[in-house]
Design a protein around this motif. Structure first.
Motif, PDB file in Angstrom:
ATOM      1  N   GLU A  25      -7.068  57.018   7.143  1.00 55.15           N
ATOM      2  CA  GLU A  25      -5.639  56.865   6.504  1.00 55.15           C
ATOM      3  C   GLU A  25      -4.154  57.295   6.783  1.00 55.15           C
ATOM      4  OE1 GLU A  25      -4.732  59.429   2.425  1.00 55.15           O
ATOM      5  OE2 GLU A  25      -7.019  59.317   3.129  1.00 55.15           O
ATOM      6  N   GLU A  26      -5.493  58.411   7.935  1.00 56.27           N
ATOM      7  CA  GLU A  26      -3.289  58.272   8.435  1.00 56.27           C
ATOM      8  C   GLU A  26      -2.472  57.410   9.244  1.00 56.27           C
ATOM      9  OE1 GLU A  26      -4.336  61.770  11.458  1.00 56.27           O
ATOM     10  OE2 GLU A  26      -5.039  62.869   9.568  1.00 56.27           O
ATOM     11  N   CYS A  27      -3.479  56.314   9.716  1.00 62.16           N
ATOM     12  CA  CYS A  27      -2.969  55.303  10.707  1.00 62.16           C
ATOM     13  C   CYS A  27      -1.974  54.331   9.592  1.00 62.16           C
ATOM     14  CB  CYS A  27      -4.466  54.461  11.300  1.00 62.16           C
ATOM     15  SG  CYS A  27      -5.135  54.825  12.873  1.00 62.16           S
ATOM     16  N   LEU A  28      -2.631  54.531   8.181  1.00 61.44           N
ATOM     17  CA  LEU A  28      -1.703  53.621   7.501  1.00 61.44           C
ATOM     18  C   LEU A  28      -1.179  54.083   6.981  1.00 61.44           C
ATOM     19  CD1 LEU A  28      -5.465  53.143   5.227  1.00 61.44           C
ATOM     20  CD2 LEU A  28      -3.975  50.918   7.170  1.00 61.44           C
ATOM     21  N   ALA A  29       0.092  53.184   6.195  1.00 63.83           N
ATOM     22  CA  ALA A  29       1.772  53.091   5.346  1.00 63.83           C
ATOM     23  C   ALA A  29       1.300  54.277   4.067  1.00 63.83           C
ATOM     24  CB  ALA A  29       2.532  52.272   5.563  1.00 63.83           C
ATOM     25  N   ASP A  47      -2.445  51.692  -1.507  1.00 65.35           N
ATOM     26  CA  ASP A  47      -2.107  53.253  -1.249  1.00 65.35           C
ATOM     27  C   ASP A  47      -2.865  53.157   0.425  1.00 65.35           C
ATOM     28  OD1 ASP A  47      -3.920  55.170  -2.418  1.00 65.35           O
ATOM     29  OD2 ASP A  47      -3.118  53.979  -3.857  1.00 65.35           O
ATOM     30  N   ALA A  48      -3.443  53.990   1.030  1.00 70.78           N
ATOM     31  CA  ALA A  48      -3.813  54.734   2.429  1.00 70.78           C
ATOM     32  C   ALA A  48      -5.327  55.592   1.596  1.00 70.78           C
ATOM     33  CB  ALA A  48      -2.845  55.250   3.469  1.00 70.78           C
ATOM     34  N   ALA A  49      -5.053  55.921   0.708  1.00 70.23           N
ATOM     35  CA  ALA A  49      -6.191  57.094  -0.061  1.00 70.23           C
ATOM     36  C   ALA A  49      -6.860  55.952  -0.605  1.00 70.23           C
ATOM     37  CB  ALA A  49      -5.985  57.713  -0.616  1.00 70.23           C
ATOM     38  N   SER A  50      -6.629  55.304  -1.157  1.00 69.75           N
ATOM     39  CA  SER A  50      -7.797  54.000  -1.650  1.00 69.75           C
ATOM     40  C   SER A  50      -8.107  53.308  -0.643  1.00 69.75           C
ATOM     41  CB  SER A  50      -6.877  52.940  -2.533  1.00 69.75           C
ATOM     42  OG  SER A  50      -6.188  54.286  -4.384  1.00 69.75           O
ATOM     43  N   VAL A  51      -7.249  52.669   0.236  1.00 69.64           N
ATOM     44  CA  VAL A  51      -7.940  51.719   0.992  1.00 69.64           C
ATOM     45  C   VAL A  51      -8.892  52.651   2.099  1.00 69.64           C
ATOM     46  CG1 VAL A  51      -7.738  50.282   3.413  1.00 69.64           C
ATOM     47  CG2 VAL A  51      -5.732  50.197   1.596  1.00 69.64           C
ATOM     48  N   VAL A  96     -21.789  43.173   9.926  1.00 71.54           N
ATOM     49  CA  VAL A  96     -20.915  42.581   9.654  1.00 71.54           C
ATOM     50  C   VAL A  96     -19.836  42.773  10.540  1.00 71.54           C
ATOM     51  CG1 VAL A  96     -18.918  43.350   8.035  1.00 71.54           C
ATOM     52  CG2 VAL A  96     -21.601  44.190   7.771  1.00 71.54           C
ATOM     53  N   GLU A  97     -18.552  41.807  10.013  1.00 72.22           N
ATOM     54  CA  GLU A  97     -18.043  41.300  11.065  1.00 72.22           C
ATOM     55  C   GLU A  97     -16.463  41.389   9.865  1.00 72.22           C
ATOM     56  OE1 GLU A  97     -17.773  38.846  14.322  1.00 72.22           O
ATOM     57  OE2 GLU A  97     -16.885  37.501  13.038  1.00 72.22           O
ATOM     58  N   GLN A  98     -15.506  41.821  10.970  1.00 71.14           N
ATOM     59  CA  GLN A  98     -14.455  41.241   9.881  1.00 71.14           C
ATOM     60  C   GLN A  98     -13.033  41.746  10.570  1.00 71.14           C
ATOM     61  OE1 GLN A  98     -14.124  45.303   7.903  1.00 71.14           O
ATOM     62  NE2 GLN A  98     -15.227  44.460   5.548  1.00 71.14           N
ATOM     63  N   GLN A  99     -12.135  40.477  10.091  1.00 66.95           N
ATOM     64  CA  GLN A  99     -10.881  40.165  10.643  1.00 66.95           C
ATOM     65  C   GLN A  99      -9.632  40.781   9.633  1.00 66.95           C
ATOM     66  OE1 GLN A  99     -10.562  37.721  13.480  1.00 66.95           O
ATOM     67  NE2 GLN A  99     -13.239  37.659  13.233  1.00 66.95           N
ATOM     68  N   ALA A 100      -8.930  41.456  10.132  1.00 68.94           N
ATOM     69  CA  ALA A 100      -7.443  41.931   9.692  1.00 68.94           C
ATOM     70  C   ALA A 100      -6.770  41.726  10.302  1.00 68.94           C
ATOM     71  CB  ALA A 100      -8.015  43.311   9.154  1.00 68.94           C
ATOM     72  N   TYR A 101      -5.203  41.723   9.082  1.00 67.50           N
ATOM     73  CA  TYR A 101      -4.214  41.286   9.734  1.00 67.50           C
ATOM     74  C   TYR A 101      -2.818  41.830   9.394  1.00 67.50           C
ATOM     75  CZ  TYR A 101      -5.878  36.993  11.383  1.00 67.50           C
ATOM     76  OH  TYR A 101      -7.128  36.088  11.794  1.00 67.50           O
ATOM     77  N   CYS A 102      -1.693  42.941  10.213  1.00 66.03           N
ATOM     78  CA  CYS A 102      -1.295  43.877   9.739  1.00 66.03           C
ATOM     79  C   CYS A 102       0.155  43.428   9.903  1.00 66.03           C
ATOM     80  CB  CYS A 102      -1.738  45.208  10.103  1.00 66.03           C
ATOM     81  SG  CYS A 102      -2.068  45.753  12.167  1.00 66.03           S
ATOM     82  N   ASP A 103       1.036  44.564   9.698  1.00 69.04           N
ATOM     83  CA  ASP A 103       2.255  45.084  10.166  1.00 69.04           C
ATOM     84  C   ASP A 103       2.314  45.966  11.147  1.00 69.04           C
ATOM     85  OD1 ASP A 103       3.275  42.045   9.789  1.00 69.04           O
ATOM     86  OD2 ASP A 103       3.829  42.878   7.348  1.00 69.04           O
ATOM     87  N   VAL A 104       3.070  45.950  11.978  1.00 72.89           N
ATOM     88  CA  VAL A 104       3.647  47.797  12.259  1.00 72.89           C
ATOM     89  C   VAL A 104       3.864  47.901  11.836  1.00 72.89           C
ATOM     90  CG1 VAL A 104       2.727  48.938  14.537  1.00 72.89           C
ATOM     91  CG2 VAL A 104       1.405  47.435  13.931  1.00 72.89           C
ATOM     92  N   VAL A 105       4.625  49.074  11.261  1.00 72.05           N
ATOM     93  CA  VAL A 105       6.135  49.770  10.908  1.00 72.05           C
ATOM     94  C   VAL A 105       6.475  51.088  11.672  1.00 72.05           C
ATOM     95  CG1 VAL A 105       6.304  48.698   8.652  1.00 72.05           C
ATOM     96  CG2 VAL A 105       4.605  50.486   8.934  1.00 72.05           C
ATOM     97  N   ASP A 106       7.118  51.567  11.550  1.00 73.05           N
ATOM     98  CA  ASP A 106       7.319  52.851  11.835  1.00 73.05           C
ATOM     99  C   ASP A 106       6.829  53.996  11.426  1.00 73.05           C
ATOM    100  OD1 ASP A 106       9.139  51.556  14.206  1.00 73.05           O
ATOM    101  OD2 ASP A 106      10.657  52.373  13.281  1.00 73.05           O
TER     102      ASP A 106
END
Length: 106
Positions: A25-29, A47-51, A96-106
């Motif tokens: 959760e801390e790693c997410l915006a 929101d980060a908590a839901s993810v 289980v295998e998963q792929q994810a794509y993300c944008d990194v922000v400040d």
């Protein structure tokens, strides 16, 4: 893209492998946009908590969890995260295998 731009996605994958959902959760915006296509439906969160809650519901109940492989790498302006987990629960072992794509922000 700099190496430092992939450090947070690497931390996220590491935290997932340790089932440290608070760190995930801390790693997410705070206003993350999350969409995951998993059988049998699409999961979404804003929101980060839901993810972190989705990931906890998928992986938190396993008796054992083993990170078999992971890759975090830049692709154009995004970061690709890929991981394979072995999970053990009352039904036995599953992979289980998963792929994810993300944008990194400040």
């Amino acid at each position: 893209m700099s190496t430092s731009a992939i450090s947070v996605p690497m931390e996220l994958v590491d935290a997932l492998g340790r089932r440290d959902f608070a760190r995930v959760e801390e790693c997410l915006a705070s206003e993350v946009r999350f969409r995951a296509l998993i059988p049998p439906h699409l999961c979404e969160a804003n929101d980060a908590a839901s993810v972190a809650g989705h990931l906890r519901s998928w992986f938190g109940g396993a008796d054992e969890l083993e990170m078999v492989a992971s890759v975090v790498e830049p692709i154009a302006s995004r970061v690709r995260m890929s991981y394979r987990l072995r999970l053990h629960d009352e039904d036995g072992w599953n992979t289980v295998e998963q792929q994810a794509y993300c944008d990194v922000v400040d």
